[in-house]
Design a protein around this motif. Structure first.
Motif, mmCIF file in Angstrom:
data_model
loop_
_atom_site.group_PDB
_atom_site.id
_atom_site.type_symbol
_atom_site.label_atom_id
_atom_site.label_comp_id
_atom_site.label_asym_id
_atom_site.label_seq_id
_atom_site.Cartn_x
_atom_site.Cartn_y
_atom_site.Cartn_z
ATOM 1 N N GLU A 86 0.883 -1.163 0.000
ATOM 2 C CA GLU A 86 0.000 0.000 0.000
ATOM 3 C C GLU A 86 0.923 1.215 0.000
ATOM 4 O O GLU A 86 1.741 1.374 0.900
ATOM 5 N N VAL A 87 0.815 2.042 -1.026
ATOM 6 C CA VAL A 87 1.757 3.140 -1.209
ATOM 7 C C VAL A 87 1.049 4.475 -1.021
ATOM 8 O O VAL A 87 -0.051 4.682 -1.514
ATOM 9 N N GLU A 88 1.710 5.370 -0.305
ATOM 10 C CA GLU A 88 1.207 6.728 -0.148
ATOM 11 C C GLU A 88 2.276 7.695 -0.624
ATOM 12 O O GLU A 88 3.418 7.640 -0.160
ATOM 13 N N LEU A 89 1.915 8.559 -1.542
ATOM 14 C CA LEU A 89 2.844 9.558 -2.057
ATOM 15 C C LEU A 89 2.958 10.700 -1.054
ATOM 16 O O LEU A 89 1.959 11.273 -0.644
ATOM 17 N N VAL A 90 4.176 11.003 -0.647
ATOM 18 C CA VAL A 90 4.441 12.157 0.206
ATOM 19 C C VAL A 90 5.217 13.130 -0.659
ATOM 20 O O VAL A 90 6.313 12.827 -1.112
ATOM 21 N N ASP A 91 4.627 14.276 -0.910
ATOM 22 C CA ASP A 91 5.177 15.205 -1.884
ATOM 23 C C ASP A 91 5.725 16.462 -1.220
ATOM 24 O O ASP A 91 5.069 17.049 -0.361
ATOM 25 N N LEU A 92 6.917 16.822 -1.622
ATOM 26 C CA LEU A 92 7.520 18.105 -1.254
ATOM 27 C C LEU A 92 7.905 18.808 -2.540
ATOM 28 O O LEU A 92 8.326 18.163 -3.492
ATOM 29 N N THR A 93 7.795 20.108 -2.556
ATOM 30 C CA THR A 93 8.301 20.821 -3.724
ATOM 31 C C THR A 93 9.820 20.725 -3.701
ATOM 32 O O THR A 93 10.436 20.542 -2.638
ATOM 33 N N PRO A 94 10.459 20.846 -4.861
ATOM 34 C CA PRO A 94 11.926 20.830 -4.888
ATOM 35 C C PRO A 94 12.528 21.902 -3.980
ATOM 36 O O PRO A 94 13.528 21.656 -3.295
ATOM 37 N N GLU A 95 11.894 23.059 -3.943
ATOM 38 C CA GLU A 95 12.396 24.145 -3.101
ATOM 39 C C GLU A 95 12.350 23.763 -1.616
ATOM 40 O O GLU A 95 13.284 24.055 -0.864
ATOM 41 N N GLU A 96 11.259 23.118 -1.191
ATOM 42 C CA GLU A 96 11.151 22.684 0.206
ATOM 43 C C GLU A 96 12.224 21.653 0.548
ATOM 44 O O GLU A 96 12.821 21.710 1.629
ATOM 45 N N LEU A 97 12.463 20.728 -0.368
ATOM 46 C CA LEU A 97 13.472 19.709 -0.113
ATOM 47 C C LEU A 97 14.870 20.324 -0.040
ATOM 48 O O LEU A 97 15.661 19.989 0.844
ATOM 49 N N LEU A 98 15.163 21.249 -0.935
ATOM 50 C CA LEU A 98 16.466 21.915 -0.901
ATOM 51 C C LEU A 98 16.653 22.683 0.409
ATOM 52 O O LEU A 98 17.742 22.676 0.989
ATOM 53 N N LEU A 99 15.588 23.308 0.891
ATOM 54 C CA LEU A 99 15.653 24.009 2.167
ATOM 55 C C LEU A 99 15.915 23.030 3.314
ATOM 56 O O LEU A 99 16.748 23.287 4.189
ATOM 57 N N ARG A 100 15.230 21.901 3.304
ATOM 58 C CA ARG A 100 15.456 20.883 4.337
ATOM 59 C C ARG A 100 16.894 20.374 4.297
ATOM 60 O O ARG A 100 17.497 20.128 5.342
ATOM 61 N N LEU A 101 17.447 20.220 3.096
ATOM 62 C CA LEU A 101 18.847 19.807 2.971
ATOM 63 C C LEU A 101 19.774 20.864 3.569
ATOM 64 O O LEU A 101 20.696 20.534 4.328
ATOM 65 N N GLN A 102 19.510 22.127 3.241
ATOM 66 C CA GLN A 102 20.319 23.233 3.777
ATOM 67 C C GLN A 102 20.279 23.285 5.297
ATOM 68 O O GLN A 102 21.264 23.600 5.946
ATOM 69 N N GLU A 103 19.118 22.998 5.865
ATOM 70 C CA GLU A 103 18.928 23.074 7.320
ATOM 71 C C GLU A 103 19.456 21.842 8.057
ATOM 72 O O GLU A 103 19.335 21.749 9.275
ATOM 73 N N GLY A 104 20.009 20.878 7.310
ATOM 74 C CA GLY A 104 20.546 19.678 7.949
ATOM 75 C C GLY A 104 19.493 18.691 8.394
ATOM 76 O O GLY A 104 19.751 17.836 9.242
ATOM 77 N N LYS A 105 18.296 18.765 7.815
ATOM 78 C CA LYS A 105 17.203 17.878 8.226
ATOM 79 C C LYS A 105 17.170 16.570 7.435
ATOM 80 O O LYS A 105 16.360 15.706 7.724
ATOM 81 N N VAL A 106 18.056 16.449 6.440
ATOM 82 C CA VAL A 106 18.096 15.236 5.617
ATOM 83 C C VAL A 106 19.433 14.530 5.799
ATOM 84 O O VAL A 106 19.472 13.323 6.050
ATOM 85 N N TYR A 107 20.508 15.263 5.641
ATOM 86 C CA TYR A 107 21.868 14.743 5.795
ATOM 87 C C TYR A 107 22.668 15.700 6.666
ATOM 88 O O TYR A 107 22.302 16.862 6.819
ATOM 89 N N VAL A 108 23.799 15.219 7.160
ATOM 90 C CA VAL A 108 24.716 16.114 7.856
ATOM 91 C C VAL A 108 25.229 17.132 6.843
ATOM 92 O O VAL A 108 25.249 16.856 5.637
ATOM 93 N N PRO A 109 25.658 18.331 7.282
ATOM 94 C CA PRO A 109 25.982 19.427 6.353
ATOM 95 C C PRO A 109 26.933 19.072 5.201
ATOM 96 O O PRO A 109 26.668 19.424 4.058
#
Length: 183
Positions: A86-109
């Motif tokens: 059972e699959v659920e799509l979780v969508d972020l805009t590219p801009e939101e994902l890039l911001l999360r990356l910048q803020e260290g919420k996805v990977y270490v800096p």
């Protein structure tokens, strides 16, 4: 490396296990080489699993993702694993994902900076987002057609194309099979 303790999860027999990164390659010495295989064991034991993965890890999309991003993704999940889920799509805009990356919420800096330079560029993320949405739409269409068939509902069935893939033992065989699966 810390890995999912599959034996402990199976012994505990919870109703639900949360497992991050379905496409992850397990550390040497683990029961299975891939995390999705661990998840199959949990499901076979009657344990529900919520897990996550990104569209670039869908095996049949591997060649398309490489063409878009210039990166051959090595960690993939077989389409059959997803087809039975059972699959659920979780969508972020590219801009939101890039911001999360910048803020260290996805990977270490340091890792985030390299990921943004090599893979998570705005154009790549937009294309990957489209792939995810198309894949989700195809799944919904399949579910609707199955529903209509199961209830003998007549309707305007779309004239779906059929694909035949002829392969040899040549180096392009795997790529042709994945392209056929996508179509």
């Amino acid at each position: 490396l810390e890995e999912l303790d599959l034996d402990a999860a199976l012994a505990r027999k919870p109703e639900l296990v949360l497992v991050d990164e379905l496409a992850h390659t397990n550390a040497p010495g683990s029961r299975h080489p891939k995390r999705w295989q661990d998840v199959e064991d949990l499901l076979d034991a009657g344990i529900d699993v919520f897990t996550t993965m990104n569209v670039q890890h869908v095996e049949s999309l591997n060649d398309v993702v490489a063409q878009i991003t210039g990166v051959k993704v090595r960690e993939t999940v077989p389409d059959g694993v997803l087809d039975s889920a059972e699959v659920e799509l979780v969508d972020l805009t590219p801009e939101e994902l890039l911001l999360r990356l910048q803020e260290g919420k996805v990977y270490v800096p340091e890792q985030a900076a390299q990921a943004v330079r090599r893979f998570f560029r705005l154009g790549n993320l937009t294309a990957l987002r489209e792939l995810a949405m198309r894949r989700a739409a195809e799944r919904v269409d399949d579910q609707m057609q199955a529903y209509m068939r199961s209830r003998a509902i007549p309707g305007p069935w779309p004239a779906a194309e059929r694909v035949l893939v002829c392969v040899s033992s040549g180096p392009m065989a795997g790529r042709l099979v994945r392209a056929g699966r996508r179509f």
